[in-house]
Write a protein that holds these residues in place. Sequence first.
Motif, PDB file in Angstrom:
ATOM      1  N   TRP A  23       0.835  -1.194   0.000  1.00 47.51           N
ATOM      2  CA  TRP A  23       0.000   0.000   0.000  1.00 47.51           C
ATOM      3  C   TRP A  23       0.864   1.236   0.000  1.00 47.51           C
ATOM      4  O   TRP A  23       1.871   1.227   0.695  1.00 47.51           O
ATOM      5  N   HIS A 172     -11.541   9.282   7.204  1.00 47.80           N
ATOM      6  CA  HIS A 172     -11.586   7.814   7.211  1.00 47.80           C
ATOM      7  C   HIS A 172     -12.586   7.232   6.209  1.00 47.80           C
ATOM      8  O   HIS A 172     -12.747   6.017   6.189  1.00 47.80           O
ATOM      9  N   LYS A 198      -4.096   6.565   4.353  1.00 49.19           N
ATOM     10  CA  LYS A 198      -5.544   6.713   4.149  1.00 49.19           C
ATOM     11  C   LYS A 198      -6.030   5.878   2.961  1.00 49.19           C
ATOM     12  O   LYS A 198      -5.228   5.359   2.185  1.00 49.19           O
ATOM     13  N   THR A 199      -7.343   5.798   2.799  1.00 47.75           N
ATOM     14  CA  THR A 199      -7.948   4.938   1.773  1.00 47.75           C
ATOM     15  C   THR A 199      -7.676   5.453   0.353  1.00 47.75           C
ATOM     16  O   THR A 199      -7.700   4.688  -0.609  1.00 47.75           O
ATOM     17  N   TYR A 273     -13.338  -4.306   0.517  1.00 47.94           N
ATOM     18  CA  TYR A 273     -13.213  -4.140   1.970  1.00 47.94           C
ATOM     19  C   TYR A 273     -14.467  -4.630   2.688  1.00 47.94           C
ATOM     20  O   TYR A 273     -14.395  -5.285   3.724  1.00 47.94           O
ATOM     21  N   SER A 303     -17.401   2.746   3.750  1.00 49.18           N
ATOM     22  CA  SER A 303     -15.981   2.931   3.427  1.00 49.18           C
ATOM     23  C   SER A 303     -15.178   2.611   4.683  1.00 49.18           C
ATOM     24  O   SER A 303     -15.088   3.425   5.583  1.00 49.18           O
ATOM     25  N   PHE A 305     -12.139   2.164   7.082  1.00 46.54           N
ATOM     26  CA  PHE A 305     -10.748   2.581   7.278  1.00 46.54           C
ATOM     27  C   PHE A 305     -10.047   1.518   8.124  1.00 46.54           C
ATOM     28  O   PHE A 305      -9.262   1.815   9.009  1.00 46.54           O
ATOM     29  N   HIS A 376      -6.741  -0.647   7.093  1.00 46.57           N
ATOM     30  CA  HIS A 376      -7.526  -1.001   5.900  1.00 46.57           C
ATOM     31  C   HIS A 376      -6.780  -1.771   4.812  1.00 46.57           C
ATOM     32  O   HIS A 376      -7.384  -2.627   4.161  1.00 46.57           O
TER      33      HIS A 376
END
Length: 402
Positions: A23, A172, A198-199, A273, A303, A305, A376
């Motif tokens: 990531w 988030h 972060k996402t 996710y 969503s 996180f 995440h």
Amino acid sequence: MSKLALDGGRPIFETPLDWRTFWPPVDFQTAEKLTALYLSRRWSAFDEEEKEFATAFAAHHGAKHAIFMANGTVTLQCALGALGVGPGDEVIVPPFTWYATAAAVLHAGATPVFVDIEPDSLCLDPEKVRRAITHRTKALIPVHAFGSMADLDKLRQLANDCDLRLIEDCAHVHGAVWGGKGVGTIGDVGSFSFQLGKTMASGEGGMCITDNPSTAEKLFRASHIGYGPGEQPGKTQNGPPLGLQCYNFRATAFQALMLNRQLGQLPDLLHRYEAAVRRLEERLSATTKMRFQSRGRRADLQSYFGWVMIFDHNRYKALTIDRLQQAIMAEGLPILRAYHPTYRFMLFNAASSAYRVAAPCAVTEATCDRMLWLMHPYLGLDDQKLDSIAAVFEKVLSNLTA
Ligand SMILES: *Cc1c(COP(=O)(O)O)cnc(C)c1O
């Protein structure tokens, strides 16, 4: 029962998982575009890339305007300034958050007032907010913590009733949808972060979204040393409105380019996710006594996180959270304790006179003492790895409570 890695047994992940190795997402097509941008020398100064990304981000969340900035702390600071919040004013924030939420209030010259969270959603408690409002209160900054939604119905109503500004800290929850609306559009301003973990991630970066054209212009000027959209530095006669503090908080074209690519992939990521959380929880709710934050206030489009579990001392007698964390880490799964109450951060101790804790924050204190957080990126792993993650919890909990 297999022996814990902590006690010399074989860890479930022989090579410990490490989100930094996978990531943020990278691809060669974007790398080529970044190289072309580098060679073009058009790296910054609010050029096409930045505009294109801000426009796409606004559209994705159903907002009319988006202003791209350097990080998700200055976005909150500029939001407060643009909404007329400053010295002498109080701003209600939760203490269960990254320190930026309250730090931005200090940076804007106002006073953060910490109000406790709800036990299920882990977001600002509207009833406690109501009791903490004084004649100095000017704004509320709920945080949608780890993917759970703050009670925006009640907070929006409260803001309307008491003439308060509402800023959603959406750091988030990129791309979440709630009540049919994009997250960040129910407040007067929505604030996002693109920090590395972060996402959506470009190393650093932030975005404000708003539907109000006058707020949008102030946000732009506040982050572009006073210049408005389309104004040429050194060639314009129009200044910012009197009293608006302006800074250079611009982001660069490189960040915009990376983020534009990620925005296109966001819906797929959020679905992955969601499926991962469902897979982990279906298995672990049968085999363990953990409680999951995802049972809090859900979005229409969630969503995450990361994955937050609440460990209940009463259900696991004689087991401490520290020992649980150590045992999980030894199995090669990097699990975090996440937050400490914000008012314990160094910055706030140094400025101890500059904030107020409205009432004891017992839910925050208890939560910080009982939660574990899986970041995440791990939710993007394949089913086999997810099953191994579940196996870590089963192995550790059955050993430690045997
Ligand atoms: C990450 C984060 C921010 C913004 O942080 P930056 O690192 O300045 O981008 C704000 N609020 C919350 C809740 C966050 O997690």
